[in-house]
Design a protein around this motif. Structure first.
Motif, PDB file in Angstrom:
ATOM      1  N   VAL A  69      40.200  44.801  37.143  1.00 16.12           N
ATOM      2  CA  VAL A  69      38.796  45.023  36.799  1.00 16.12           C
ATOM      3  C   VAL A  69      38.406  46.459  37.135  1.00 16.12           C
ATOM      4  CG1 VAL A  69      36.418  44.263  37.269  1.00 16.12           C
ATOM      5  CG2 VAL A  69      38.285  42.591  37.209  1.00 16.12           C
ATOM      6  N   LYS A  70      37.702  47.090  36.214  1.00 22.02           N
ATOM      7  CA  LYS A  70      37.213  48.447  36.438  1.00 22.02           C
ATOM      8  C   LYS A  70      36.299  48.430  37.669  1.00 22.02           C
ATOM      9  CE  LYS A  70      37.425  49.250  31.505  1.00 22.02           C
ATOM     10  NZ  LYS A  70      36.648  49.280  30.252  1.00 22.02           N
ATOM     11  N   LEU A 106      40.416  34.912  43.830  1.00 24.49           N
ATOM     12  CA  LEU A 106      40.695  35.792  44.957  1.00 24.49           C
ATOM     13  C   LEU A 106      40.404  37.236  44.536  1.00 24.49           C
ATOM     14  CD1 LEU A 106      44.164  34.213  45.725  1.00 24.49           C
ATOM     15  CD2 LEU A 106      42.030  33.694  46.890  1.00 24.49           C
ATOM     16  N   LYS A 107      39.911  38.025  45.476  1.00 26.99           N
ATOM     17  CA  LYS A 107      39.625  39.435  45.212  1.00 26.99           C
ATOM     18  C   LYS A 107      40.348  40.275  46.256  1.00 26.99           C
ATOM     19  CE  LYS A 107      35.822  42.787  45.107  1.00 26.99           C
ATOM     20  NZ  LYS A 107      34.371  42.959  45.312  1.00 26.99           N
ATOM     21  N   SER A 108      41.054  41.278  45.791  1.00 27.21           N
ATOM     22  CA  SER A 108      41.719  42.191  46.707  1.00 27.21           C
ATOM     23  C   SER A 108      40.666  43.042  47.409  1.00 27.21           C
ATOM     24  CB  SER A 108      42.687  43.090  45.943  1.00 27.21           C
ATOM     25  OG  SER A 108      43.206  44.066  46.807  1.00 27.21           O
ATOM     26  N   PRO A 109      40.752  43.188  48.711  1.00 29.59           N
ATOM     27  CA  PRO A 109      39.766  44.012  49.415  1.00 29.59           C
ATOM     28  C   PRO A 109      39.987  45.511  49.218  1.00 29.59           C
ATOM     29  CG  PRO A 109      41.349  43.113  50.967  1.00 29.59           C
ATOM     30  CD  PRO A 109      41.677  42.518  49.625  1.00 29.59           C
ATOM     31  N   GLU A 110      41.151  45.884  48.693  1.00 27.35           N
ATOM     32  CA  GLU A 110      41.455  47.298  48.486  1.00 27.35           C
ATOM     33  C   GLU A 110      41.188  47.711  47.050  1.00 27.35           C
ATOM     34  OE1 GLU A 110      44.202  45.315  49.597  1.00 27.35           O
ATOM     35  OE2 GLU A 110      43.817  45.639  51.715  1.00 27.35           O
ATOM     36  N   THR A 116      40.478  50.738  40.102  1.00 27.82           N
ATOM     37  CA  THR A 116      40.322  49.345  39.688  1.00 27.82           C
ATOM     38  C   THR A 116      40.471  48.406  40.883  1.00 27.82           C
ATOM     39  OG1 THR A 116      42.672  49.189  39.125  1.00 27.82           O
ATOM     40  CG2 THR A 116      41.144  49.752  37.330  1.00 27.82           C
ATOM     41  N   VAL A 117      40.024  47.177  40.680  1.00 27.56           N
ATOM     42  CA  VAL A 117      40.092  46.138  41.708  1.00 27.56           C
ATOM     43  C   VAL A 117      40.822  44.935  41.104  1.00 27.56           C
ATOM     44  CG1 VAL A 117      38.738  44.616  43.196  1.00 27.56           C
ATOM     45  CG2 VAL A 117      37.925  46.934  42.727  1.00 27.56           C
ATOM     46  N   VAL A 118      41.697  44.323  41.890  1.00 30.08           N
ATOM     47  CA  VAL A 118      42.471  43.183  41.414  1.00 30.08           C
ATOM     48  C   VAL A 118      41.787  41.878  41.820  1.00 30.08           C
ATOM     49  CG1 VAL A 118      44.692  41.973  41.530  1.00 30.08           C
ATOM     50  CG2 VAL A 118      44.633  44.471  41.555  1.00 30.08           C
ATOM     51  N   ILE A 153      33.533  40.912  28.900  1.00 31.39           N
ATOM     52  CA  ILE A 153      34.939  40.835  29.304  1.00 31.39           C
ATOM     53  C   ILE A 153      35.668  42.117  28.908  1.00 31.39           C
ATOM     54  CG2 ILE A 153      37.144  39.655  28.863  1.00 31.39           C
ATOM     55  CD1 ILE A 153      35.531  37.026  28.680  1.00 31.39           C
ATOM     56  N   LYS A 154      35.420  42.583  27.697  1.00 30.50           N
ATOM     57  CA  LYS A 154      36.060  43.815  27.217  1.00 30.50           C
ATOM     58  C   LYS A 154      35.680  45.008  28.093  1.00 30.50           C
ATOM     59  CE  LYS A 154      36.417  46.762  23.194  1.00 30.50           C
ATOM     60  NZ  LYS A 154      35.530  47.439  22.292  1.00 30.50           N
ATOM     61  N   ASN A 155      34.427  45.078  28.514  1.00 26.23           N
ATOM     62  CA  ASN A 155      33.958  46.192  29.341  1.00 26.23           C
ATOM     63  C   ASN A 155      34.484  46.127  30.768  1.00 26.23           C
ATOM     64  OD1 ASN A 155      32.476  47.378  27.262  1.00 26.23           O
ATOM     65  ND2 ASN A 155      30.644  46.196  27.751  1.00 26.23           N
ATOM     66  N   CYS A 156      34.727  44.934  31.271  1.00 22.04           N
ATOM     67  CA  CYS A 156      35.146  44.765  32.674  1.00 22.04           C
ATOM     68  C   CYS A 156      36.644  44.949  32.887  1.00 22.04           C
ATOM     69  CB  CYS A 156      34.774  43.375  33.175  1.00 22.04           C
ATOM     70  SG  CYS A 156      33.019  43.095  33.394  1.00 22.04           S
TER      71      CYS A 156
END
Length: 173
Positions: A69-70, A106-110, A116-118, A153-156
């Motif tokens: 995710v951006k 789940l969201k990566s804290p880093e 981007t964020v995973v 969704i496309k933007n994110c």
């Protein structure tokens, strides 16, 4: 002194899930990097229309969807996740309710070096023959918002990867 004791199954499960998420993030990172270097210039695309998404049915026991995710779109993506949960839990279809029961987000804290964020969708257990395509589920539950969902969704998303896993051992049993 604080106790660090936990049941063996919980410890192994955390290790296995952590390893799976790390490997998935690594695989996505390599795939995104290769796709960026291999991409050739293309003609401008026609304006985006909400197209029917491809179906995503997991063939394994456990599924993992890795969403890249951006960084500036995490709040918008989490809004989509909230809508997804709402659609799944309020659906009249038993398969959708079963999907919701095994779906963890789940969201990566880093933040990654590219900003981007995973986010990982860990599906355990997988509902056999059920479609896990996020956009398709949202379109089904919110048919009047199809174009807005597609655009969001496309933007994110900067990338997405689907992974199947077969259970080969369960140390808790």
């Amino acid at each position: 002194m604080l106790s660090t004791w936990m049941p063996r199954a919980a410890g192994w499960r955390r290790i296995v899930v952590g390893l799976a998420l790390t490997l998935a993030a690594l695989a996505v990172s390599v795939g995104v990097a290769q796709a960026q270097t291999a991409a050739a210039p293309q003609a401008p695309a026609a304006p985006a229309q909400a197209a029917p998404p491809a179906t995503r049915v997991f063939t394994g026991d456990v599924g993992l969807i890795v969403n890249i995710v951006k960084g500036d779109k995490t709040a918008e993506f989490e809004g989509l996740v909230a809508k997804l949960k709402d659609v799944l839990t309020k659906s009249d279809k038993p398969e959708r309710k079963a999907q919701a029961a095994g779906w963890r987000v789940l969201k990566s804290p880093e933040v990654r070096t590219d900003g981007t964020v995973v986010y990982a969708f860990l599906i355990d257990p997988v509902v056999k023959d059920a479609d896990y395509t996020m956009s398709k589920i949202l379109y089904e539950g919110l048919p009047t918002e199809t174009q807005a969902i597609y655009d969001s969704i496309k933007n994110c998303l900067a990338g997405v990867q689907y992974l199947n896993y077969q259970l080969v051992g369960n140390f808790g049993k």
